[in-house]
Design an enzyme around this catalytic site. Structure first.
Site, PDB file in Angstrom:
ATOM      1  CD1 TRP A 170      -0.362  -1.927   2.988  1.00  0.00           C
ATOM      2  CD2 TRP A 170       0.683   0.767   2.956  1.00  0.00           C
ATOM      3  NE1 TRP A 170       1.008  -1.751   3.941  1.00  0.00           N
ATOM      4  CE2 TRP A 170       1.231  -0.501   4.106  1.00  0.00           C
ATOM      5  CE3 TRP A 170       0.743   1.273   3.308  1.00  0.00           C
ATOM      6  CZ2 TRP A 170       2.232  -0.383   5.457  1.00  0.00           C
ATOM      7  CZ3 TRP A 170       2.340   2.226   4.349  1.00  0.00           C
ATOM      8  CH2 TRP A 170       2.440   0.998   5.290  1.00  0.00           C
ATOM      9  CG  ASN A 171       4.910   1.111   0.689  1.00  0.00           C
ATOM     10  OD1 ASN A 171       5.597   0.943  -0.313  1.00  0.00           O
ATOM     11  ND2 ASN A 171       6.365   1.392   0.681  1.00  0.00           N
ATOM     12  CB  VAL A 248      11.077  -9.982   5.454  1.00  0.00           C
ATOM     13  CG1 VAL A 248      11.387 -11.174   5.689  1.00  0.00           C
ATOM     14  CG2 VAL A 248      11.785  -8.847   5.348  1.00  0.00           C
ATOM     15  CB  THR A 250       3.851 -11.369   3.737  1.00  0.00           C
ATOM     16  OG1 THR A 250       3.540 -10.746   4.380  1.00  0.00           O
ATOM     17  CG2 THR A 250       2.992 -11.789   2.569  1.00  0.00           C
ATOM     18  CG  LEU A 262       9.890 -27.178  -8.593  1.00  0.00           C
ATOM     19  CD1 LEU A 262       9.979 -28.205  -9.191  1.00  0.00           C
ATOM     20  CD2 LEU A 262      11.221 -26.237  -7.756  1.00  0.00           C
ATOM     21  CD  GLU A 268      11.476  -3.352  -2.945  1.00  0.00           C
ATOM     22  OE1 GLU A 268      12.056  -3.412  -1.644  1.00  0.00           O
ATOM     23  OE2 GLU A 268      10.468  -2.606  -2.853  1.00  0.00           O
ATOM     24  N   GLY A 270      11.872  -4.718   1.327  1.00  0.00           N
ATOM     25  CA  GLY A 270      12.200  -3.900   2.768  1.00  0.00           C
ATOM     26  C   GLY A 270      13.431  -3.903   3.329  1.00  0.00           C
ATOM     27  CB  CYS A 303      10.988  -0.737   1.029  1.00  0.00           C
ATOM     28  SG  CYS A 303      11.001   0.085  -0.367  1.00  0.00           S
ATOM     29  CD  GLU A 482      10.541  -5.040  -8.710  1.00  0.00           C
ATOM     30  OE1 GLU A 482      10.105  -4.539  -7.716  1.00  0.00           O
ATOM     31  OE2 GLU A 482       9.194  -5.625  -8.891  1.00  0.00           O
TER      32      GLU A 482
END
Ligand code: NAI
Ligand code: MG
Length: 503
Positions: A170-171, A248, A250, A262, A268, A270, A303, A482
């Site tokens: 959400w950030n 981390v 989740t 597999l 990503e 934080g 993050c 990313e």
């Protein structure tokens, strides 16, 4: 496109309250808004007032299945569209996003409490930039020729992975979605996004904008909770790649579920990013750099927030005082007000978490909490999730405030004497997302930059994610990159080898 009219207007809508209502109760699947199959919904609350502004559809495994099947059907055709044309369509989305920048900015400010002028408008602009950047990369999906034998033509080609499941927080939901969706689509994949519970609206509106250009089903979005909607998306047999941004904890759950199937996963997750300030820095620039590095305008909900600031001892007291002054000058208030620098925390749960850290820090012997800025006085904001930024000094390296991600407007400043000592302290962390160094001695700066354990190190600046600079952490901060061409090639395609024996 579905032939029934969309509940949202075609033109930009500058009334975020009206738009929020119109978006209520829908997912976006197969080229149109669709209501949740189970009829359940949850509240989307304006964190500045505590008032409900919309209901979001509460997706479950059935919704996931319908969305993934739609994406899988669309993917077969989408992969046949020439790569450059796919790029051109993604690029065309950027123009629409620009037209709707102000609308999206207001909507994201309403649902997340991020200040319009300093944060939300900026995010909406960067989203368009990300689509524009990846839209130009269709021709870069190139393979190689391999010198195997004179009579054998041996080449590699880049192929899409299939249906991509994208889970976002959400950030900065629009930007983080764009960083996943734009490259995935250009590479020939189709996507199902699971939006964050706290911010399902602006990203949903973006679906409708993209759908004006992209074929139906290429892009689908579900709102819902993590275990009920995110987990079945990761587990769905037709999802062939997962890209996740969030905590981390989740992230590990998602990675385990991906390992079961597999399939590749990008994470990503934080950080606890250090900012190292040397006495020879450009003082004023560095103080203002600390404010942006800490993302105080976003209540520190970033993050890459510089939540550990190490300052060389000769300028330590002056730096703390200057930072306090600067944060004190920031105006906290209604996120939609142009005068506001700092908005709210996103949710009650996050506010409690941040308060817990502040209480712990305040109760630590030897620590000082410098509480900055002023709470808003407008009675309409009485129930708003506002919190004053806090700068801590006097906390030891073992404090939870120094070691854990707070994700709030709380930073810890500590003095240092020697470059080697501060390097060791900076690297003594579970995380490794970002770091910044502030010095005019580039020899020292570059040496430390090479030895800092982080995915991104900046000297004398601390910019947010930029298109075409690979972004992603080491250690517990994540897996994969990313935002760049390499990220698109490595994480949204696989390389197939084709050999032709010509006798
Ligand atoms: P979270 O990691 O739980 O949520 C992120 C996304 O994952 C949301 O869309 C959520 O619905 C989904 N999710 C949750 N459980 C899932 C599951 N079992 N399977 C699949 N998807 C699932 O983060 P949350 O609870 O919003 O925030 C907790 C903390 O995480 C924050 O305080 C902050 O420290 C960190 N965080 C880090 C972010 C980053 O940018 N790296 C972004 C948001 C939070
Ligand atoms: Mg969670």
């Amino acid at each position: 496109m579905l032939d029934r009219p969309h509940p949202t207007p075609a033109d930009p809508c500058l009334d975020p309250f009206a738009l929020a209502k119109a978006l209520s109760g829908f997912h976006f699947v197969g080229g149109g808004y669709v209501p949740g199959r189970n009829g359940r919904s949850f509240a989307v609350v304006n964190p500045a007032t505590g008032i409900e502004v919309a209901r979001a559809a509460e997706g479950d495994a059935d919704d996931v299945d319908v969305a993934v099947q739609a994406a899988a059907r669309a993917q077969k055709e989408w992969a046949k569209v020439p790569a450059r044309k796919r790029g051109a369509m993604v690029h065309a989305c950027a123009a629409l996003l620009k037209e709707h920048q102000e609308e999206l900015a207001r909507l994201i400010a309403l649902e997340t409490g991020k200040a319009l002028r300093t944060e939300s408008r900026v995010e909406a602009g960067v989203v368009a930039d990300v689509f524009e950047f990846f839209g130009g990369l269709g021709s870069e999906l190139k393979g190689e020729s391999v010198p195997f034998a004179p009579n054998v033509l041996s080449v590699t080609v880049r192929e899409p992975l299939g249906v991509v499941g994208a889970i976002i927080p959400w950030n900065v939901p629009m930007l983080l979605m764009a960083l996943k969706v734009a490259p995935a689509l250009v590479a020939g994949n189709t996507v199902v996004v699971k939006s964050a519970e706290e911010a399902p609206l602006a990203v949903l509106r973006i679906c409708e904008l993209m759908n004006r250009i992209l074929p139906p089903g290429c892009f689908n979005m579900l709102s819902g909770f993590g275990p009920e909607c995110g987990a079945p998306l990761v587990a769905h047999p037709k999802v062939r790649k997962v890209t996740f941004t969030g905590s981390v904890e989740t992230g590990k759950i998602v990675a385990r579920a991906a390992a079961e199937k597999l399939i590749p996963v990008t994470l990503e997750l934080g950080g606890k990013s250090p900012m190292i300030v040397f006495a020879d820095c450009d003082f004023e620039k560095t103080v203002s750099g600390a404010l942006t590095s800490m993302r105080f305008t976003r209540q520190g909900q970033s993050c890459t927030a510089a939540s550990r600031i190490y300052v060389e001892r000769p300028i330590f007291d002056r730096f703390v005082a200057a930072m306090k002054d600067a944060v004190n000058r920031m105006v906290m208030g209604d996120p939609l007000d142009e005068k506001t620098d700092i908005g709210t925390i996103v949710s009650e749960g996050q506010l409690e978490k941040v308060r817990g850290f502040i209480e712990e820090g305040t109760g630590t012997a030897g620590a000082t909490a410098h509480v900055c800025s002023a709470m808003p006085t407008d009675p309409a904001l009485k129930k708003g999730l506002f919190i004053q930024p806090v700068i801590f000094t006097g906390l030891g390296a073992d404090s939870r405030l120094v070691r854990e991600e707070i994700f709030g407007p709380v930073t810890v400043i500590a003095p240092f004497d020697e470059p080697e000592a501060v390097l060791a302290e900076a690297n003594d962390s579970e995380y490794g997302l970002a770091a910044s160094l502030w010095t005019n001695n580039l020899k020292v700066g570059l040496d430390l930059a090479h030895r800092l354990e982080a995915g991104l190190v900046q000297i004398n600046q601390n910019l947010v994610v930029q298109a075409n600079l690979s972004y992603g952490g080491v250690k517990s901060s994540g897996l994969g990159k990313e935002a760049s061409l390499e990220a698109m090639l490595e994480h949204f395609t696989h390389k197939k080898t084709i050999m032709v024996n010509m006798g």
